[in-house]
Scaffold this active site. Structure first.
Site, PDB file in Angstrom:
ATOM      1  N   LYS A 109     -64.707 -36.817  73.643  1.00  0.00           N
ATOM      2  CA  LYS A 109     -65.823 -37.255  74.481  1.00  0.00           C
ATOM      3  C   LYS A 109     -66.200 -36.117  75.408  1.00  0.00           C
ATOM      4  O   LYS A 109     -65.362 -35.270  75.738  1.00  0.00           O
ATOM      5  CB  LYS A 109     -65.400 -38.463  75.332  1.00  0.00           C
ATOM      6  CG  LYS A 109     -66.548 -39.300  75.800  1.00  0.00           C
ATOM      7  CD  LYS A 109     -67.025 -40.180  74.659  1.00  0.00           C
ATOM      8  CE  LYS A 109     -68.033 -41.196  75.068  1.00  0.00           C
ATOM      9  NZ  LYS A 109     -68.205 -42.200  74.009  1.00  0.00           N
TER      10      LYS A 109
HETATM   11  N1  GLU Z   1     -71.296 -42.408  71.694  1.00  0.00           N
HETATM   12  C1  GLU Z   1     -71.064 -43.286  70.583  1.00  0.00           C
HETATM   13  C2  GLU Z   1     -69.744 -44.008  70.735  1.00  0.00           C
HETATM   14  O1  GLU Z   1     -69.247 -44.191  71.837  1.00  0.00           O
HETATM   15  C3  GLU Z   1     -71.214 -42.565  69.252  1.00  0.00           C
HETATM   16  C4  GLU Z   1     -70.291 -41.414  69.049  1.00  0.00           C
HETATM   17  C5  GLU Z   1     -70.609 -40.606  67.790  1.00  0.00           C
HETATM   18  O2  GLU Z   1     -71.529 -40.947  67.082  1.00  0.00           O
HETATM   19  O3  GLU Z   1     -69.912 -39.618  67.572  1.00  0.00           O
HETATM   20  O4  GLU Z   1     -69.179 -44.499  69.789  1.00  0.00           O
END
Ligand code: GLU
Length: 419
Positions: A109
């Site tokens: 993240k």
């Molecule tokens: N931000 C989204 C999540 O929390 C998608 C993450 C992604 O597609 O890599 O799952």
């Protein structure tokens, strides 16, 4: 090892969830211990020349929680309360989410502590490009692949892709997902998280002997996730009686026309003031009577102090971490079915995976193929979690975490400890 640097509310609760699941799974203590920490965490300063002529420095982060199942994957969020602990917790949740779904990724993240609404478009572009440059050593198509999250979108991903590509002297579409279609994005990615929520709800209501048709729905958050969930649920015959965004909420017990509401939002920038509705606050909306509540805004919205006033019978978590553990226990005791974040909102990362695969193969699928594969993957994951919950006598969150953590732990077990 004690980690004051990761200390945050979400990190404490995410780690506590891991500790409980580790006991249930009977995890070896060495593997459990390794799972409690991120593999690596980068803290960067992001200086930007503001439109005012002043230079401001923003704090940014990129965290890889586990790399054992493949390159890392996870969104990038822009929000004014982002901190290292929160980003680390969200990276950990991505590890469980990807493993639960069976995607060949570890969890990551990123975040920048900034209110994106306070920046001009030029400032946002500079922030994104400088942040990308600062985390360059951690990202790449087979290393770590960012995607949109709270406060970021397709345009953010286009700037990231361009910045990375310029340093390589060639286009590298695989470095991010959630890109615009024209530069290698995937059909259906924008709608994926909201659509995944609908598939999860379809399965949940079926198991509970209900159908989506006629169910009353409240959606907190009318952004990338919530607006799509609201529109698709409305199309399935649900009566969407309340929605909200950062500026506040609206309520109409007879149901909202979501297409007209979208036109109102496109014109005015907010759901508030939509004709024929009663204004409600975000906090009130959570407590209004409905069959299905979709918290699709920020974290910690259902807490100890309001969980006993949630009147929905199903909560589908579009946001990451919208329910605190104390609230979770209250909802469980009251018989509310909670479809946990790592399952309910997995549609986003599933179609990110499709986008990444399509990009690597330079071969793109039709939208109908994307949606049918998304439905298949969501349904399989839902069924596994439901069956495990029934077998173990647990709620769906515990079952989903057990499945996600078990798979990551298995990766650590077979790969062993280097050196
Ligand atoms: N931000 C989204 C999540 O929390 C998608 C993450 C992604 O597609 O890599 O799952």
């Amino acid at each position: 090892m004690d980690n004051p640097e990761f200390d945050s509310h979400l990190f404490r609760t995410t780690r506590a969830q891991l500790d409980q699941v580790a006991i249930r799974l009977g995890l070896e203590s060495d593997i459990h211990e390794r799972l409690r920490y991120p593999r690596r965490a980068l803290v960067v300063s992001v200086p930007i020349l503001m439109d005012s002529g002043k230079t401001e420095v923003f704090q940014g982060y990129r965290v890889h929680h586990s790399t054992v199942l493949g390159p890392t994957k996870g969104g990038l969020r822009y929000a004014d309360d982002v901190n290292l602990g929160e980003v680390t917790a969200l990276a950990m949740l991505m590890s469980w989410k990807c493993a639960l779904i069976g995607l060949p990724y570890g969890g990551a993240k990123g975040g920048v502590r900034v209110n994106p609404r306070s920046l001009s478009r030029r400032e946002l572009e500079h922030l994104t490009r400088r942040y990308t440059t600062e985390i360059m050593l951690l990202i790449g198509p087979d290393l770590d692949i960012p995607a949109p999250d709270l406060g970021t979108d397709e345009q953010t991903m286009a700037w990231m892709m361009d910045t990375y590509s310029m340093t390589q002297g060639k286009s590298v579409p695989g470095v991010v997902t959630g890109k615009p279609l024209i530069v290698g994005g995937s059909a259906g990615r924008r709608e994926a998280t909201g659509r995944g929520i609908v598939y999860a709800l379809y399965q949940a209501t079926r198991r509970l002997g209900q159908s989506l048709q006629g169910l009353t729905v409240v959606v907190q958050g009318f952004g990338n996730v919530g607006s799509v969930a609201a529109r698709l649920l409305w199309r399935e015959g649900c009566v969407v009686i309340g929605v909200s965004d950062v500026q506040g909420g609206i309520w109409n017990p007879h149901g909202l026309d979501i297409r007209q509401l979208e036109a109102h939002v496109a014109e005015s920038g907010s759901v508030t003031g939509f004709p024929g509705t009663e204004p409600v606050s975000n906090a009130e909306l959570i407590e209004r009577p409905c069959d299905v509540l979709v918290p699709a805004a920020v974290g910690s919205q259902i807490r100890e102090d309001n969980a006993d006033r949630v009147r929905a019978t199903i909560v589908a978590e579009g946001a990451n971490g919208p329910t605190t553990p104390q609230a979770d226990a209250i909802l469980r005791d009251r018989g509310v079915t909670v479809i946990p974040d790592i399952l309910a909102n997995a549609g986003g990362v599933i179609v990110s995976y499709f986008e990444w695969v399509q990009g690597l193969q330079y071969y793109f699928w039709r939208e109908s193929e994307i949606t049918s594969r998304l439905q298949e993957v969501m349904t399989r994951a839902f069924n596994r979690v439901w069956a495990l919950g029934a077998k173990e006598g647990t709620d769906l969150r515990t079952a989903a975490l057990m499945e996600g953590v078990r798979r990551v732990a298995e990766g650590y077990r077979v790969r062993g400890l280097y050196p």
